[in-house]
Design a protein around this motif. Structure first.
Motif, short mmCIF file in Angstrom:
data_model
loop_
_atom_site.label_atom_id
_atom_site.label_comp_id
_atom_site.label_asym_id
_atom_site.label_seq_id
_atom_site.Cartn_x
_atom_site.Cartn_y
_atom_site.Cartn_z
N GLU A 184 0.73 -1.03 -0.07
CA GLU A 184 -0.01 -0.10 0.00
C GLU A 184 0.91 1.25 -0.05
OE1 GLU A 184 -3.76 2.20 2.41
OE2 GLU A 184 -2.76 0.29 3.29
N TYR A 185 0.63 2.31 -0.83
CA TYR A 185 1.52 3.44 -0.96
C TYR A 185 0.81 4.52 0.13
CZ TYR A 185 3.05 7.90 -2.94
OH TYR A 185 3.55 9.01 -3.16
N MET A 186 1.59 5.22 0.62
CA MET A 186 1.51 6.25 1.38
C MET A 186 2.29 7.73 1.17
SD MET A 186 1.17 4.23 5.08
CE MET A 186 2.23 2.93 4.53
N ASP A 187 1.71 8.23 0.71
CA ASP A 187 2.29 9.77 0.45
C ASP A 187 2.62 10.71 1.76
OD1 ASP A 187 2.72 12.41 -0.42
OD2 ASP A 187 1.51 12.01 -2.33
N LYS A 188 4.02 10.94 1.47
CA LYS A 188 4.62 11.33 2.74
C LYS A 188 3.96 13.08 2.87
CE LYS A 188 8.62 13.12 2.77
NZ LYS A 188 10.33 13.02 2.61
N PHE B 135 5.69 4.75 10.23
CA PHE B 135 5.98 5.80 11.21
C PHE B 135 7.19 5.94 12.00
CE2 PHE B 135 5.54 7.86 15.81
CZ PHE B 135 5.36 9.10 15.25
N ILE B 136 7.52 4.76 12.19
CA ILE B 136 8.73 4.62 12.99
C ILE B 136 9.99 5.01 12.32
CG2 ILE B 136 10.35 2.99 14.01
CD1 ILE B 136 7.96 1.56 15.40
N PRO B 137 10.01 4.61 10.97
CA PRO B 137 11.20 5.06 10.17
C PRO B 137 11.30 6.54 9.85
CG PRO B 137 10.43 3.09 9.18
CD PRO B 137 9.19 3.68 10.17
N ARG B 138 10.20 7.22 10.09
CA ARG B 138 10.04 8.65 9.76
C ARG B 138 10.07 9.54 11.07
NH1 ARG B 138 6.03 11.43 6.03
NH2 ARG B 138 7.73 13.10 6.28
N TYR C 25 7.96 -2.18 3.13
CA TYR C 25 7.92 -0.75 2.44
C TYR C 25 9.12 -0.16 2.28
CZ TYR C 25 5.11 3.59 1.70
OH TYR C 25 4.70 4.57 1.15
N PRO C 26 9.18 0.59 1.10
CA PRO C 26 10.47 0.87 0.79
C PRO C 26 10.73 2.74 0.97
CG PRO C 26 9.20 0.87 -1.30
CD PRO C 26 8.48 0.30 -0.10
N PHE C 27 11.82 2.97 1.18
CA PHE C 27 12.08 4.27 1.60
C PHE C 27 13.37 4.80 0.39
CE2 PHE C 27 10.07 3.43 5.41
CZ PHE C 27 9.31 4.36 5.75
N PHE C 28 13.03 5.52 -0.42
CA PHE C 28 14.01 5.74 -1.76
C PHE C 28 15.09 7.05 -1.18
CE2 PHE C 28 10.78 3.34 -3.67
CZ PHE C 28 11.35 2.70 -4.59
N ILE D 24 15.56 1.58 0.70
CA ILE D 24 16.06 0.53 2.00
C ILE D 24 14.33 0.30 2.48
CG2 ILE D 24 16.02 2.88 3.37
CD1 ILE D 24 17.63 1.20 5.57
N THR D 25 14.38 -0.94 3.11
CA THR D 25 12.75 -1.30 3.44
C THR D 25 12.76 -0.83 4.85
OG1 THR D 25 13.57 -3.38 4.30
CG2 THR D 25 13.00 -3.42 2.10
N SER D 26 11.61 -0.73 5.23
CA SER D 26 11.16 -0.23 6.54
C SER D 26 11.64 -1.23 7.80
CB SER D 26 9.75 -0.24 6.87
OG SER D 26 8.94 -1.27 6.63
#
Length: 379
Positions: free
Chosen positions: A141-145, A156-159, A241-244, A255-257
């Motif tokens: 599922e995509y989540m727009d920051k 939430f934790i990675p952010r 969930y990936p963070f680019f 990197i994945t969560s």
């Protein structure tokens, strides 16, 4: 170790640290959670507002007799925005993200032509790459920051430390550690410790072990509480969930969560041990709460002031702890300081090295104290 645990419990410091961290995190989480657009109608309205704004821009440019090539791409964006709104209504994530990716490609084209500003080439490239991943992986599922559609646990934790500067939490920890580790000098009970039937090495091991357990335990309690709250409200999400981000060579990687959380846990443990070992060493040398607190704060404060870090030459910064304390920057291998971009492995290696140095200096200091005591007894 039981003695140290009892002292920590009776001093009330045991409860102050997790309460401080929880309060700061919740002060950040609650406002952001209220901005989340969990209602699909909110997203549809946002998309229609964008469509109307683009329509107004096109009509304004037409009324002023702009050449067609000036507003042709913007008109394409308007049509894509309509498709996006329809996709949201139909709960079609792939169609929605396809429309968004094409809109971002147009923004990139306009940026390269010098017709728009407010974006950077890197930002748009990362966004396009991110959208491409979710189009190819519809099961995630995509989540727009920027829209905050959800704040699930794995997102939430990675952010978290983008919302809250971790240096603020480290400063609080260093101050509380200074109070705890200099307790015997402040309360004049150091002579009692010197006569109890325990080796100095064991006293050191117990005190540092309890201090480290206290900090790591506080992180664990806070992490579990935040995970519980976010999971109940928004779901856990997925560890895939990936963070680019851009690496040191300006290449787009992700990197994945799950990987981020693993690196975050390792980083927090090593950072905590660095604070315990360095502040304990400071307490042994200064035997003063005020001086220990001032010096330990000096280990953190410069990292809270980017303007100060930018003045320090990168060749010198690599030997100081300040540039390694910002965990999001360290894990994502990015930095706002020109010429300074350490990798996560470099940061971890640095703190392991510092921890070893601190332990060696503690051992040497205690050995010196033992020799001085023997000399004074025979003197």
């Amino acid at each position: 170790m039981r003695i140290e645990l009892t002292k920590l419990y009776r001093s009330k410091y045991l409860f102050i640290l997790p309460i401080f961290i929880i309060s700061i995190i919740m002060f950040t989480y609650v406002p952001y959670s209220k901005f989340t657009k969990t209602n699909q109608n909110d997203l549809i309205i946002e998309s229609k507002v964008l469509t109307n704004n683009l329509s107004d821009i096109v009509e304004d440019m037409k009324s002023k007799d702009f050449p067609e090539e000036f507003y042709q791409l913007i008109e394409q964006q308007k049509l894509l925005s309509i498709d996006r709104a329809e996709a949201i209504e139909q709960h079609d994530q792939t169609k929605q993200l396809l429309a968004e990716r094409e809109m971002e490609k147009i923004n990139l084209d306009l940026l390269q032509q010098g017709k728009i500003s407010g974006y950077t080439f890197d930002e748009l490239s990362l966004k396009i790459e991110e959208l491409a991943f979710f189009i190819e992986n519809p099961d995630v599922e995509y989540m727009d920051k920027f829209l905050f559609t959800k704040l699930s646990t794995s997102y939430f934790i990675p952010r978290l430390f983008e919302f809250i500067p971790i240096t603020t939490l480290l400063l609080i920890i260093s101050i509380l550690l200074s109070f705890y580790l200099t307790m015997e000098y402040r309360e004049k009970t150091i002579n009692f410790l010197n006569v109890i039937p325990y080796k100095k090495r064991k006293v050191t091991f117990d005190k540092m072990g309890v201090a480290l357990s206290w900090i790591v335990g506080s992180w664990a309690i806070v992490g579990l509480l935040i995970s519980l709250i976010t999971t109940i409200q928004f779901g856990f999400g997925t560890l895939k969930y990936p963070f680019f981000y851009l690496d040191t060579d300006r290449m787009i990687i992700s990197i994945t969560s799950g990987e981020y959380m693993m690196k975050l846990i390792v980083s927090l443990i090593l950072l905590s041990f660095f604070l315990v070992s360095s502040i304990y060493l400071i307490s042994l040398l200064t035997k003063s709460t005020i001086i220990a607190m001032a010096i330990s704060a000096g280990l953190i404060l410069p990292a809270m002031m980017p303007s100060v870090l930018k003045v320090i030459p990168p060749s010198l910064l690599r030997y100081l702890p300040y540039g390694y304390l910002n965990l999001p920057e360290l894990i994502f291998s990015r930095s706002d300081i020109e010429g300074w971009n350490p990798s996560w492995i470099q940061g971890i290696t640095y703190f392991i090295f510092l921890d070893i140095i601190c332990l060696l200096l503690i051992a040497l200091q205690q050995q010196a104290e033992k020799k001085n005591k023997i000399i004074s007894n025979f003197g």
